[in-house]
Motif scaffolding. Structure first.
Motif, short mmCIF file in Angstrom:
data_model
loop_
_atom_site.label_atom_id
_atom_site.label_comp_id
_atom_site.label_asym_id
_atom_site.label_seq_id
_atom_site.Cartn_x
_atom_site.Cartn_y
_atom_site.Cartn_z
N LEU A 267 14.59 3.04 -1.39
CA LEU A 267 15.14 3.88 -2.68
C LEU A 267 13.84 3.94 -3.62
O LEU A 267 13.62 5.40 -4.13
N ILE A 268 13.42 2.96 -4.12
CA ILE A 268 12.26 3.06 -5.21
C ILE A 268 11.22 4.06 -4.53
O ILE A 268 10.70 4.90 -5.47
N ASN A 269 10.64 3.85 -3.33
CA ASN A 269 9.73 4.67 -2.88
C ASN A 269 10.07 6.17 -2.87
O ASN A 269 9.30 7.12 -3.13
N LEU B 270 0.60 -1.07 0.00
CA LEU B 270 -0.07 0.10 -0.07
C LEU B 270 0.75 1.12 0.09
O LEU B 270 0.55 2.27 -0.90
N LYS B 271 1.88 1.41 0.86
CA LYS B 271 2.74 2.43 0.86
C LYS B 271 3.34 2.69 -0.47
O LYS B 271 3.61 3.86 -0.96
N GLN B 272 3.99 1.51 -1.18
CA GLN B 272 4.62 1.67 -2.28
C GLN B 272 3.79 2.25 -3.28
O GLN B 272 4.12 3.08 -4.07
N ILE B 273 2.41 1.76 -3.59
CA ILE B 273 1.63 2.04 -4.42
C ILE B 273 1.10 3.82 -4.49
O ILE B 273 0.85 4.47 -5.09
N ARG B 274 1.02 3.86 -2.88
CA ARG B 274 0.77 5.15 -2.63
C ARG B 274 1.85 6.40 -2.91
O ARG B 274 1.29 7.38 -3.46
#
Length: 109
Positions: free
Chosen positions: A77-79, A7-11
């Motif tokens: 890093l991606i986030n 959820l955090k990643q897609i948010r």
């Protein structure tokens, strides 16, 4: 990867705050705890949140199957990069680049 991590990643990739992501479906406090792994979220509520933002539910669940935060060292890093890109924050992107160039990437890699 846990439900909260996904959820955090897609948010962050969508450039949304936690308040925006809740879409009035759940409280920000509850949602924050889901992202941190403190609370579980039922499937219908999860689908309601994803649907409110026209996010692909199948893609979301594929994140859970194919990534594990322990084995995905670039998760943070991606986030950070996704969040900076969505906010068009050149300063933040340059700072990430500087850290990586100066060997500070060990925290990411």
């Amino acid at each position: 990867m846990t439900v909260g991590e996904a959820l955090k990643q897609i948010r962050l990739q969508a450039g949304l705050t936690q308040t925006q992501m809740t879409a009035g479906v759940v409280s920000e406090s509850f949602y924050s705890k889901v992202e941190r792994g403190v609370h579980a979220i039922d499937v219908q509520t999860l689908i309601n949140i994803l649907s409110a933002h026209h996010m692909d539910v199948v893609h979301f669940f594929s994140l859970l199957n194919y990534q594990k935060s322990e084995t995905e060292p670039n998760f943070e890093l991606i986030n950070e990069i996704s969040f900076a890109q969505n906010k068009k924050d050149i300063k933040a992107l340059n700072e990430i680049k500087r850290k990586l160039e100066n060997g500070g990437g060990a925290t990411y890699l």
